[in-house]
Structures are given as C-alpha cells and as structure tokens.
Design an enzyme around this catalytic site. Sequence first.
Site, PDB file in Angstrom:
ATOM      1  N   SER A   1      34.690  44.342  40.101  1.00  0.00           N
ATOM      2  CA  SER A   1      34.423  42.933  39.857  1.00  0.00           C
ATOM      3  C   SER A   1      32.928  42.660  39.957  1.00  0.00           C
ATOM      4  O   SER A   1      32.157  43.506  40.414  1.00  0.00           O
ATOM      5  CB  SER A   1      35.157  42.050  40.873  1.00  0.00           C
ATOM      6  OG  SER A   1      36.548  42.131  40.716  1.00  0.00           O
TER       7      SER A   1
ATOM      8  N   SER B   1      34.441  36.096  37.019  1.00  0.00           N
ATOM      9  CA  SER B   1      34.258  34.655  37.207  1.00  0.00           C
ATOM     10  C   SER B   1      34.461  34.325  38.676  1.00  0.00           C
ATOM     11  O   SER B   1      35.449  33.695  39.073  1.00  0.00           O
ATOM     12  CB  SER B   1      35.241  33.873  36.329  1.00  0.00           C
ATOM     13  OG  SER B   1      35.098  34.240  34.977  1.00  0.00           O
TER      14      SER B   1
ATOM     15  N   CYS C   1      38.755  38.554  47.582  1.00  0.00           N
ATOM     16  CA  CYS C   1      38.560  39.566  46.543  1.00  0.00           C
ATOM     17  C   CYS C   1      38.202  40.873  47.241  1.00  0.00           C
ATOM     18  O   CYS C   1      37.114  41.001  47.810  1.00  0.00           O
ATOM     19  CB  CYS C   1      37.453  39.164  45.579  1.00  0.00           C
ATOM     20  SG  CYS C   1      37.053  40.453  44.361  1.00  0.00           S
TER      21      CYS C   1
ATOM     22  N   ASN D   1      37.571  43.746  45.911  1.00  0.00           N
ATOM     23  CA  ASN D   1      36.483  44.453  45.248  1.00  0.00           C
ATOM     24  C   ASN D   1      35.128  43.901  45.670  1.00  0.00           C
ATOM     25  O   ASN D   1      34.228  44.652  46.056  1.00  0.00           O
ATOM     26  CB  ASN D   1      36.656  44.374  43.726  1.00  0.00           C
ATOM     27  CG  ASN D   1      37.614  45.422  43.197  1.00  0.00           C
ATOM     28  OD1 ASN D   1      37.366  46.611  43.308  1.00  0.00           O
ATOM     29  ND2 ASN D   1      38.734  44.978  42.647  1.00  0.00           N
TER      30      ASN D   1
ATOM     31  N   SER E   1      46.117  39.182  37.140  1.00  0.00           N
ATOM     32  CA  SER E   1      45.105  38.411  37.854  1.00  0.00           C
ATOM     33  C   SER E   1      44.728  37.201  37.015  1.00  0.00           C
ATOM     34  O   SER E   1      44.278  37.349  35.872  1.00  0.00           O
ATOM     35  CB  SER E   1      43.865  39.272  38.120  1.00  0.00           C
ATOM     36  OG  SER E   1      42.847  38.514  38.751  1.00  0.00           O
TER      37      SER E   1
ATOM     38  N   HIS F   1      45.133  42.854  34.749  1.00  0.00           N
ATOM     39  CA  HIS F   1      43.827  43.303  35.230  1.00  0.00           C
ATOM     40  C   HIS F   1      43.447  44.625  34.574  1.00  0.00           C
ATOM     41  O   HIS F   1      44.303  45.471  34.330  1.00  0.00           O
ATOM     42  CB  HIS F   1      43.873  43.466  36.748  1.00  0.00           C
ATOM     43  CG  HIS F   1      42.542  43.553  37.407  1.00  0.00           C
ATOM     44  ND1 HIS F   1      41.843  44.738  37.501  1.00  0.00           N
ATOM     45  CD2 HIS F   1      41.772  42.608  38.011  1.00  0.00           C
ATOM     46  CE1 HIS F   1      40.704  44.516  38.148  1.00  0.00           C
ATOM     47  NE2 HIS F   1      40.632  43.237  38.453  1.00  0.00           N
TER      48      HIS F   1
ATOM     49  N   MET G   1      42.964  44.979  41.450  1.00  0.00           N
ATOM     50  CA  MET G   1      42.280  44.167  42.445  1.00  0.00           C
ATOM     51  C   MET G   1      42.295  44.894  43.788  1.00  0.00           C
ATOM     52  O   MET G   1      43.272  45.562  44.132  1.00  0.00           O
ATOM     53  CB  MET G   1      42.953  42.809  42.589  1.00  0.00           C
ATOM     54  CG  MET G   1      43.069  42.043  41.273  1.00  0.00           C
ATOM     55  SD  MET G   1      44.502  42.534  40.271  1.00  0.00           S
ATOM     56  CE  MET G   1      45.792  41.546  41.029  1.00  0.00           C
ATOM     57  N   GLY G   2      41.210  44.748  44.544  1.00  0.00           N
ATOM     58  CA  GLY G   2      41.121  45.431  45.833  1.00  0.00           C
ATOM     59  C   GLY G   2      42.181  44.970  46.813  1.00  0.00           C
ATOM     60  O   GLY G   2      42.802  45.777  47.520  1.00  0.00           O
TER      61      GLY G   2
END
Length: 398
Positions: A24, A74, A109, A111, A313, A318, A322-323
Amino acid sequence: MTQPPRRHAPQLKIPATYMRGGTSKGVFFRLDDLPGAARVPGRARDALLLRVIGSPDPYGKHTDGMGGATSSTSKVVIIGRSAVPGHDVDYLYGQVPIDGDFIDWSGNCGNLSSAVGPFAIANGLIDPERVPRDGICTVRIWQANIGKTIVSHVPVSDGEVQETGDFELDGVTFPAAEIALEFLDPADEGEDGGAMFPTGHVVDELDVAGVGGFRATLINAGVPMVFLEAAALGYDGTELQPAINEDAAALARLEAIRAEAAVRMGLIADVAEAARRPLTPKIAFVAPAKDYVSSSGKPVRAADIDLLARAISMGKLHHAMMGTASVAIATAAAVPGTVVHAAAGGDNRDAVRFGHPSGTMRVGAEVKQVDGQWVATKAVMSRSARVLMEGRVRVPAD
C-alpha cells in the site's frame, strides 16, 4: 475589458511524506504539523484529508489529489508522540473512499503499519539515543484506531533508516529492506470489542436475503474478517482481479454477504449501515492449494503454499493481500474447525503460507484457549517500506 480574477484564499502548505508500506501507499503527517482544527477528530480533519487525497471524485481517478484511485493507494496516516505508557508513537489510519465524502477510521492498515516505524525514526519521534548507528531499532506503536500494540523492528544503517535491500515482497515491484512486525494480542478489536469469534462459533451459517446461504468464519484478528469457502461462491481460489472486479453482480453479492456478516458480528445494527463502514469487516474467500499463475506471470505451485486466499478491499478484489487480513488468515488457520483451517488441510500450525493474486505470503500466529475461548497472542509478518516523496502537500484553504 477583462475583469480582474476573483480573489480566493491561497493554498495551505502542510509538511507531509508520501510513503509505500508493504503493498500500500499513503500520505503521512505528523500530528503537530496539521492545522489546529485538524489535530482532533471531526469534520475539519476529514475535509482536509479528503482534499489531500482528492475525494470524493466522481471520475474515479484522483487526478486532483494524492490518491491513487484504488483502495491500496487512497490512505492517510497521522503519527504523534504516544500518550500511552510503554509506547513510542500513536498511529492513526484513515481509509479514504474514492467517491465517498467521508473517511473510514474503523480499522488498521497492516501494510502501512510497516512504514510507521521508519517515519517515526526519520521525523525525530524516537529518542536518538535509542537509534543505533547500525542495527535494528525497535519501535513500539499504539494503533489508535483499534487500541492495539504493534512492535516494528526497523533496520538502521549509518544512523538512518535503511530503505534499500534485497527483501522481495510479492505485490511490490522492487526489493527493499525487510521490516519485521509483531501484532500483539491482535484479537478483540478496540471500540467494537468482543471475543475473537464474536458469535461464539468458529463457523456460522449466514442466510443472506436474495443471495443464499453460506458457511462462514467470522473473526476479529488484525481486523474484523469474514471468510467464505471459494467453492460456495463458484470460485476455485485462483481468481485474479479482472475475474471479480469486472463482474458487477459478483461484487454486489459479496457486499451483501459482508453487510449481513457485519450485523452478525455486532459491528452495525442494520445492513443499510454497511455503506458508511466500507473498511470493516473485510471479506475473503479461501480454497485448498492449487497451481496458478500470479498477476505478474509468475507460476505459483500448490506444493509451495498451504491454501489460496482472495480478499475484497473497499468493494474490489485486492491486488495482493491486506496486512491485517493476513493476520486474520494466519490466526484462523491456527484454529481447528474454521473454514481457513479446513482449506489449509486441517493440520495444526503456527504459521501459514498462502497464495494471493500477486504471489505468496507467509504469516505466523500464536493462539491458545483460555476458559474454553480462543485467544490470539501474537501475529508476525515481514514487510518493507520506503519514502517516495517528502516536502509539503498543498490544499486549497477553503
């Protein structure tokens, strides 16, 4: 005769850093660098950060802002010295919808978590005496959205954050320095509270009006997460972005399931509220390991992974994983009976390697039972981070 231009207030110039963290990227701010009204939660803060990103954008391009017009790009982050004992910095994360006039502060988040430690060190938020000339600097982060601790182990060279290296992360084009992250006690999500399995079951039956019935694992670990069996959706788990994101009916069906699960998890009172909470819960589908070719064209062998996982996501599949969803995958894989544990072969494990659209990822998780309830004590993963640009972001003063 040409009329003189109408006067408008000049643009604000706010110190900011544009960073990649994991798969990200987002705009990072020191709390003290924000205008006074934006240093506290509220509409003034949201309005400023929405304008930084360029949302809401009916064209879906973020042409007039710093956003990248995807859920992975974003994002905004605010970092300040921590008021929580035993922590170095407070980390607040905002997910900015592309076409929505609000910011979702309901989750983390994973990431971008990897960029928080490097940002804190580079911006003087860590005592210089704790930063080695060469070695690893440990930064204790308070994740303010969900009230959890993240421990970041940041490589340092010649007294500065080391960003270059040979650590490769699928979903990121170039190698960089490895940053190890520990998510401590990742279950029981902050304001939403509740057990790791909020319904009390490792598998629930979801009956979604107009869509159908599904076996699902609803879990709070890293992020509130809904796991489905890929086969129940008509998938085999090897799907790449076009197969899902170009199918409006499939996305609508997944959103309906996500909304029903959010109600079942106690995150919202009615499915109509889901649109205002697009960040959490997240929804994913899993399947047993199978050979496939990643989005970069790299073959992924079933023998090299434990299962397949695909996650949605902000309404789209995605491009990697996502982490925080990775934390949930590893945690669910460690608990017998979940749909993730079954997809991974049903073996006892404290780490899992799964295949995602861009390649593979390995995440470790420690779980145990306390008074008959499953508890997650730690999740561990490696990421990388890099400063892309630093200076001042400009925002119209109105």
